[in-house]
Enzyme design. Sequence first.
Site, short mmCIF file in Angstrom:
data_model
loop_
_atom_site.label_atom_id
_atom_site.label_comp_id
_atom_site.label_asym_id
_atom_site.label_seq_id
_atom_site.Cartn_x
_atom_site.Cartn_y
_atom_site.Cartn_z
N PRO A 193 0.81 -1.22 0.00
CG PRO A 193 -0.90 -1.58 1.55
CD PRO A 193 0.43 -2.12 1.12
CE1 TYR A 194 5.81 5.39 2.54
CE2 TYR A 194 7.28 3.93 1.31
CZ TYR A 194 7.04 5.14 1.95
OH TYR A 194 8.02 6.10 1.98
CB VAL A 195 5.20 0.44 -3.06
CG1 VAL A 195 5.86 0.62 -4.43
CG2 VAL A 195 6.23 -0.06 -2.06
CE LYS B 197 5.99 8.14 0.24
NZ LYS B 197 5.98 9.58 0.63
#
Length: 217
Positions: A130-132, A135
């Site tokens: 989810p973070y990647v 971004k």
Amino acid sequence: MKVLVIGANGQIGKQLVTLIQESDSLKAKAMIRKQEQASYFEELGAETVLVDLEDDTKKIAEAAEDVDAIVFAAGSGPKTGPDKTMLIDLDGAVKSIEAAKQANVKRFVLISSYDTSREAIQEADSSFAPYVAAKHYADDWLRRTDLDYTIVHPGMLTNDEGTGKIEAAEKVEANKVPRDDIAQVLLACLEDPSTIGKEFQVIAGDTRVREAVASLK
């Protein structure tokens, strides 16, 4: 040049504000979300503005009305869930980009993640994906604007003391990099117009920050 640092109370943000205040040509405006955070920046002689990234775009735009550049150094942090990743790392970044346009601030420097490609999303484990993805889409949103942007992709961030030396290129081998040195990279990007429209990865290396940034193709 007056610079709004979004995420100023983070580790990189604090160091960047310090570097800006020590420079001859820049001054900082620290965007913070809690009043008790203000004293740190006031002692540096930096202006502060109280805005939460979960506020609406208009409030961020009002914070940016008197600045010449914006650095987005905010992040939800590793201890939060995908909900905060979405609200800060994606929606917070997009709102900040839109606020820059509303406030007629052309210069925008974004701290991203080391690899935000579609392949990196697919290969990331379930907790990191989810973070990647956040971004990835924040980067893409910025690329599609007419802002004078720079996107910085740091390697694995550490709290080691900075060396003032890095390796920077469109693609570098994955490695670590001190947060102190990323703050120096951000400062160099603000001071070097040749970084406009560029996007690059950064790890610890043997080349002085300003030289490495200036040599980017």
